[in-house]
Design an enzyme around this catalytic site. Structure first.
Site, PDB file in Angstrom:
ATOM      1  N   TYR A  49       0.862  -1.186   0.000  1.00 13.03           N
ATOM      2  CA  TYR A  49       0.000   0.000   0.000  1.00 13.03           C
ATOM      3  C   TYR A  49       0.893   1.229   0.000  1.00 13.03           C
ATOM      4  O   TYR A  49       1.840   1.324   0.787  1.00 13.03           O
ATOM      5  CB  TYR A  49      -0.886   0.009   1.248  1.00 13.03           C
ATOM      6  CG  TYR A  49      -1.774   1.221   1.343  1.00 13.03           C
ATOM      7  CD1 TYR A  49      -3.061   1.207   0.809  1.00 13.03           C
ATOM      8  CD2 TYR A  49      -1.326   2.389   1.951  1.00 13.03           C
ATOM      9  CE1 TYR A  49      -3.876   2.330   0.887  1.00 13.03           C
ATOM     10  CE2 TYR A  49      -2.133   3.521   2.024  1.00 13.03           C
ATOM     11  CZ  TYR A  49      -3.403   3.481   1.487  1.00 13.03           C
ATOM     12  OH  TYR A  49      -4.202   4.595   1.553  1.00 13.03           O
ATOM     13  N   GLU A  92      -3.354   7.563  -4.122  1.00 13.37           N
ATOM     14  CA  GLU A  92      -3.237   6.253  -3.476  1.00 13.37           C
ATOM     15  C   GLU A  92      -3.010   5.158  -4.514  1.00 13.37           C
ATOM     16  O   GLU A  92      -3.722   5.095  -5.508  1.00 13.37           O
ATOM     17  CB  GLU A  92      -4.525   5.956  -2.696  1.00 13.37           C
ATOM     18  CG  GLU A  92      -4.534   4.616  -1.992  1.00 13.37           C
ATOM     19  CD  GLU A  92      -5.911   4.273  -1.432  1.00 13.37           C
ATOM     20  OE1 GLU A  92      -6.137   4.498  -0.241  1.00 13.37           O
ATOM     21  OE2 GLU A  92      -6.765   3.807  -2.214  1.00 13.37           O
TER      22      GLU A  92
END
Ligand code: GDP
Ligand code: MN
Length: 398
Positions: A112, A200
């Site tokens: 992530y 993101e």
């Protein structure tokens, strides 16, 4: 402002962050054509992905990893024919009218990586986890220590040493480190250059080792961006990515009328001037046991047109059982707004209780305007103060 994954991938690619090849399509036929093209050029794995402004697609069955054109056809037919419901959508879900048909990649690890503004620390912050993928929310909740945070200097941005340090903390080694550092640095530049509020990549994957990439390749296979609406005037290329079909229809109408509107779940429509007053109006409704149906700030100098449009938007939702108008006349004169309310109410026409609380400049003239209109607006009541107004509207909706 949010954008779609396929648009986000194009931004990443433009910033030299590796992403798999792919096409955005709007029909099953085009999905098949895209898959046929990809299958001649890439390894035999294709991902079919719904393009909607919500995550959790994987778990909802709207990201499908397949191997044949027939499977692409089946997945595309399903996604274009069903609404996607995930924890990130409203209960009725989102309609899907765009798909991304992309080359699939083999995955060794999912990381992530994101950048957003940490208001507490007053810096943009790089956020990363070695446990990326579809479970990231649970990881963040249950084991917050597995989420790494790196503050970015407001002037210098992200430093290469910070990105390298992060790569080691994520357990990367060999040639993965240099690739990861490039991704993180490029993402940091992109974030600042585009006035993003969120950038993101989840997951950023490490592919298995191959001859071309002996330590695997670091590549982004999902991306989500959010941009600061207040900066769109200087971000024309970003502003052009806006997809109105993904917005709440009422919120879109309000935006066009210059109103600040957020739809909520309750039954009491609120029409207020000033964001702070709108917040306290919602608070006092809740204090008296009611639930606001919306947040609506008509602004400090609301015109009759704006107030009329505000009434239309509030009443368009059949769920509104009562309306509370709360106006403080500072620069705005109460009698002007009272005339606007009466004219708007007459034009829109409604049967639900309308409680009006006015205070401030020219309030006596305003009360006279409302009194004079009482016969034509039988469901209208005036309130002596805000507490009284909230009590009245809560009692009226039951
Ligand atoms: P999200 O659920 O909306 O975040 O959609 P993602 O694009 O992140 O996909 C969800 C999950 O599907 C990923 O975490 C991967 O595990 C899997 N996935 C997506 N693309 C691929 C791919 O190209 N190959 C493989 N093997 N899995 C993929
Ligand atoms: Mn994802």
């Amino acid at each position: 402002m949010k954008i779609h994954e396929y648009q986000a991938r194009a931004l990443l690619a433009g910033a030299d962050i590796p992403v798999p090849d792919g096409d955005m399509v709007t029909s099953v036929e085009d999905a098949v054509l895209a898959a046929e093209r990809l299958l001649t050029e890439s390894p035999p794995v294709i991902v079919v992905k719904a393009q909607v402004h919500a995550g959790g697609r994987g778990k909802a069955g709207f990201v499908k990893v397949v191997r044949t054109v027939d499977e692409v056809k089946e997945a595309a037919t399903f996604m274009l024919g069903n609404r996607m419901v995930s924890p990130q959508t409203p209960p009725e879900g989102f309609e899907v009218d765009r798909l991304l048909i992309a080359a699939g990649v083999d995955i060794e690890r999912e990381i992530y990586l994101a950048i957003t503004t940490d208001r507490g620390a007053r810096t943009n912050t790089l956020i990363a986890s070695a446990e990326g993928g579809v479970e990231i929310e649970q990881v963040a909740e249950k084991r917050p220590e597995a989420i790494l945070k790196v503050p970015m200097d407001p002037l210098d941005g992200l430093s290469p040493f910070q990105a390298r340090d992060l790569a080691f903390q994520l357990g990367l080694g060999g040639r993965q480190v240099r690739q990861f550092v490039a991704v993180a640095m490029n993402l940091a530049h992109l974030f600042v250059e585009t006035d993003a509020s969120l950038a993101e990549i989840n997951p950023l994957v490490i592919t298995p080792a191959s001859e071309a990439c002996p330590d695997g390749q670091v590549i982004a296979i999902d991306a989500k961006f959010n941009f600061d609406d207040n900066a769109l005037f200087r971000q024309q290329a970003i502003a052009e990515l806006f997809d109105p079909r993904e917005e709440d229809a009422d919120e879109l109408r309000a935006k066009e009328a210059g109103l600040n509107f957020v739809a909520l779940d309750g039954s009491i429509g609120c029409l207020v001037n000033g964001a702070g007053l709108a917040m306290s109006t919602m608070d006092i409704i809740k204090l008296h046991g009611g639930e606001p149906a919306n947040f609506l700030d008509v602004g400090g100098d609301a015109s009759q047109e704006a107030v009329t449009e505000a009434f239309r938007i509030i009443l368009a939702e059949g769920t509104v059982k009562g309306v509370l108008v709360n106006i403080f006349g500072g620069i705005m004169q109460c009698d002007r707004i009272a005339r606007a309310i009466v004219a708007a109410a007459e034009e829109v026409g409604f049967t639900v209780p309308l409680i009006v609380r006015l205070e401030g400049t020219n309030v006596d003239a305003a009360r006279a305007v409302l009194e004079e209109a009482q016969d034509r607006l039988p469901t209208m009541r005036t309130a002596t103060d805000l507490g009284d107004a909230a009590k009245q509207v809560c009692a009226a909706v039951g």
